[in-house]
Design an enzyme around this catalytic site. Structure first.
Site, PDB file in Angstrom:
ATOM      1  N   HIS A 109       0.920  -1.088   0.218  1.00 47.12           N
ATOM      2  CA  HIS A 109       0.098   0.080  -0.302  1.00 47.12           C
ATOM      3  C   HIS A 109       0.737   1.342  -0.095  1.00 47.12           C
ATOM      4  O   HIS A 109       0.356   2.448   0.009  1.00 47.12           O
ATOM      5  CB  HIS A 109      -0.913   0.043   1.105  1.00 47.12           C
ATOM      6  CG  HIS A 109      -1.786  -1.261   1.121  1.00 47.12           C
ATOM      7  ND1 HIS A 109      -2.857  -1.424   0.254  1.00 47.12           N
ATOM      8  CD2 HIS A 109      -1.846  -2.422   1.886  1.00 47.12           C
ATOM      9  CE1 HIS A 109      -3.164  -2.839   0.300  1.00 47.12           C
ATOM     10  NE2 HIS A 109      -2.709  -3.149   1.504  1.00 47.12           N
ATOM     11  N   ARG A 129      -7.047  15.614   1.148  1.00 46.68           N
ATOM     12  CA  ARG A 129      -5.579  16.089   1.328  1.00 46.68           C
ATOM     13  C   ARG A 129      -4.904  16.432  -0.003  1.00 46.68           C
ATOM     14  O   ARG A 129      -5.128  15.707  -1.155  1.00 46.68           O
ATOM     15  CB  ARG A 129      -4.737  15.230   2.185  1.00 46.68           C
ATOM     16  CG  ARG A 129      -4.537  13.907   1.680  1.00 46.68           C
ATOM     17  CD  ARG A 129      -3.613  13.251   2.324  1.00 46.68           C
ATOM     18  NE  ARG A 129      -3.024  11.930   1.556  1.00 46.68           N
ATOM     19  CZ  ARG A 129      -3.498  10.828   1.370  1.00 46.68           C
ATOM     20  NH1 ARG A 129      -4.747  10.662   2.081  1.00 46.68           N
ATOM     21  NH2 ARG A 129      -3.100   9.891   0.890  1.00 46.68           N
TER      22      ARG A 129
HETATM   23  C1  MV4 Z   1     -10.199  -3.649  -2.770  1.00 44.60           C
HETATM   24  C2  MV4 Z   1      -9.448  -4.384  -3.798  1.00 44.60           C
HETATM   25  C3  MV4 Z   1      -9.994  -5.475  -4.455  1.00 44.60           C
HETATM   26  N1  MV4 Z   1     -11.400  -5.374  -4.439  1.00 44.60           N
HETATM   27  N2  MV4 Z   1     -11.426  -3.621  -2.779  1.00 44.60           N
HETATM   28  C4  MV4 Z   1      -6.457  -1.377  -0.803  1.00 44.60           C
HETATM   29  C5  MV4 Z   1      -6.402  -0.095  -0.138  1.00 44.60           C
HETATM   30  C6  MV4 Z   1      -7.602   0.260   0.101  1.00 44.60           C
HETATM   31  N3  MV4 Z   1      -7.786   1.431  -0.136  1.00 44.60           N
HETATM   32  C7  MV4 Z   1      -8.466  -0.821  -0.519  1.00 44.60           C
HETATM   33  N4  MV4 Z   1      -7.577  -1.815  -1.163  1.00 44.60           N
HETATM   34  C8  MV4 Z   1      -8.260  -2.665  -2.006  1.00 44.60           C
HETATM   35  N5  MV4 Z   1      -9.458  -2.496  -2.238  1.00 44.60           N
HETATM   36  C9  MV4 Z   1     -12.048  -4.707  -3.649  1.00 44.60           C
HETATM   37  N6  MV4 Z   1     -13.405  -4.774  -3.525  1.00 44.60           N
HETATM   38  C10 MV4 Z   1      -7.881  -4.357  -3.712  1.00 44.60           C
HETATM   39  C11 MV4 Z   1      -7.420  -3.434  -3.011  1.00 44.60           C
HETATM   40  C12 MV4 Z   1      -5.933  -3.516  -2.999  1.00 44.60           C
HETATM   41  C13 MV4 Z   1      -5.202  -2.384  -3.548  1.00 44.60           C
HETATM   42  C14 MV4 Z   1      -5.878  -1.359  -4.158  1.00 44.60           C
HETATM   43  C15 MV4 Z   1      -5.252  -0.335  -4.558  1.00 44.60           C
HETATM   44  C16 MV4 Z   1      -3.754  -0.268  -4.633  1.00 44.60           C
HETATM   45  C17 MV4 Z   1      -3.342  -1.333  -4.256  1.00 44.60           C
HETATM   46  C18 MV4 Z   1      -3.798  -2.411  -3.597  1.00 44.60           C
HETATM   47  C19 MV4 Z   1      -3.162  -3.473  -2.861  1.00 44.60           C
HETATM   48  C20 MV4 Z   1      -3.588  -4.496  -2.276  1.00 44.60           C
HETATM   49  C21 MV4 Z   1      -5.254  -4.471  -2.344  1.00 44.60           C
END
Ligand code: MV4
Length: 444
Positions: free
Chosen positions: A235, A292
């Protein structure tokens, strides 16, 4: 316009805010911790005040220390940068009650967007696409089981107060739902003091694409196009670019309009970012909103030619946006690499003294940093040393320019992730633009 702004942050973003203030003829006051006495941000401001010990919780996160500093120097506004108190509704509210301008959205908006369930409800109300989800917070396992039948597997359990990936649980089968549900709740309670979780359909191997918005206090809202932020590890974004290699004008308009619609619906003011997940068929889904300025804002500045920090301060001073949506054009391609003080193989932080430093330059090359030769990188804060941003006519040329700039960048005394970044610039998937959020975990 303000005559004096206190900068409640450190490092490169504090310097970035100072530069914007200088152009607007605003005096700046830096705050610094005992570990940051020799830091460039403390030396470069018009004034500087020590706000406490190295530990962030006792200095950069200490609301009463910062408010005291504001009173001592008689500043009219405070810029929180990113991280630290930037999305603290409590801090924004204290500022509001003291008659001090917090350079950001209102405390009420920060609170609303900080709650991921509320944020999703607002997105749905504004007709912004979201993935199938529970529609509310879940309290017991039976409820979670019912919802899982509607949402389908795989699904993801997220903390309402989470964000940035903390307190998430991926669930593939009904059999493992119960234990994952309890673990996620427990984790959320210990991390955020609030155990509320919700369930969402899991989107497989998505891209992370975000829209930069700007909203003045007179009802004018524009978007500045997208940034592709899929290249991240745990992240933490490592490389961001604008435009995204998969977003065409039609998709940009659709995502931009969705982001603006959400901001209009909630009465958002100041600058902000609406984050989306984009699946392989280019469907986009609202994920969360960042209230932000972001680390990666320069990627957008380079393609739009708009000084986002200056406009943010103008907005906070009550000025109108000087452009309309149709005046905003993205030109060429920009890429930002985050240079971190870390072992390029193990990702273990590598603080210490910088014994030699040479920064890259040339046309279309920008370095946002607060490091200097003989500076000691403290161990207490995040390991970001510099942001290297390039701009060129095409993505191919931008990758070429970034490769050259990374090769030119020389730091001795500490380890950095530059070797890893150089390898990414040569990677065939990266060059083809076929990347998703798992790119770095597959990369070696
Ligand atoms: C998700 C996803 C897949 N499907 N939601 C990671 C941080 C948080 N803001 C939400 N995240 C994610 N939500 C659903 N329904 C995958 C992620 C996620 C991710 C998203 C953006 C950038 C990097 C990531 C790394 C792992 C998981």
């Amino acid at each position: 316009m303000f005559s004096k702004v206190l900068i409640a942050n450190r490092g490169e973003i504090a310097l970035r805010i100072m530069r914007a203030c200088k152009e607007l003829d605003i005096k700046t006051v830096a705050v610094y911790s005992e570990a940051d006495r020799e830091s460039l941000h403390a030396k470069s401001a018009d004034g500087a005040i020590c706000i406490g010990p190295a530990k962030s919780s006792e200095s950069y996160l200490n609301i009463s220390s910062i408010i005291s500093a504001v009173e001592v120097v008689d500043a009219e506004a405070v810029h929180p940068g990113y991280g630290f108190l930037a999305e603290s509704a409590a801090f924004a509210e204290v500022c509001e009650k003291c008659g001090l301008k917090f350079i950001g959205p209102s405390s009420q908006i920060i609170r609303l967007m900080g709650n991921k369930i509320q944020a999703k409800k607002e997105a749905e109300k504004a007709n912004v696409p979201v993935l199938p989800w529970s529609g509310c917070g879940l309290t017991d396992e039976k409820e979670a089981l019912e919802v899982s039948k509607k949402v389908g597997f795989p699904l993801i359990i997220k903390a309402s107060c989470g964000g940035g990936g903390r307190g998430m649980r991926l669930v593939h089968t009904q059999a493992s739902l119960g234990s994952a549900f309890h673990m996620a709740g427990r984790e959320a309670r210990s991390a955020f003091g609030d155990g509320e979780v919700f369930i969402e359909r899991y989107c497989e191997r998505p891209r992370h694409i975000e829209i930069q918005i700007m909203a003045d206090e007179h009802g004018n809202i524009v978007h500045l196009g997208e940034r592709e932020c899929s290249i991240q590890r745990r992240h933490q974004k490592i490389i961001e670019e604008s435009p995204s290699p998969v977003v065409d004008e039609k998709l940009r308009d659709k995502m931009g309009e969705a982001a603006v619609r959400l901001c209009k619906a909630i009465g958002y003011t100041n600058i902000g970012t609406v984050e989306f997940l984009v699946d392989k068929d280019k469907n986009f889904y609202f994920m969360e909103m960042n209230a932000r300025v972001q680390v990666e804002h320069p990627a957008t500045e380079m393609t739009t030619g708009i000084d986002i920090l200056k406009e943010q301060i103008n907005i906070s001073a009550g000025r109108r946006l000087p452009f309309k949506q149709e005046d905003i054009r993205m030109e060429g391609h920009s890429i930002e690499c985050r240079i971190n003080a870390e072992d390029p193989k193990t990702f273990v932080p590598s603080p210490g003294k910088i014994t030699a430093l040479y920064l890259p330059g040339g046309p279309g090359v920008r370095v946002d940093t607060a490091i200097y030769c003989n500076y000691t990188v403290p161990s207490q804060y995040d390991p970001l040393l510099a942001k290297l941003i390039v701009h060129a006519s095409t993505r191919r040329e931008a990758i070429k320019k970034m490769s050259g700039a990374l090769e030119e960048f020389a730091i001795s005394g500490i380890q950095t992730n530059i070797p890893l970044l150089i390898e990414v610039m040569k990677d065939h998937d990266f060059i083809a633009g076929t990347i998703d959020i798992d790119f770095l975990s597959r990369f070696s």
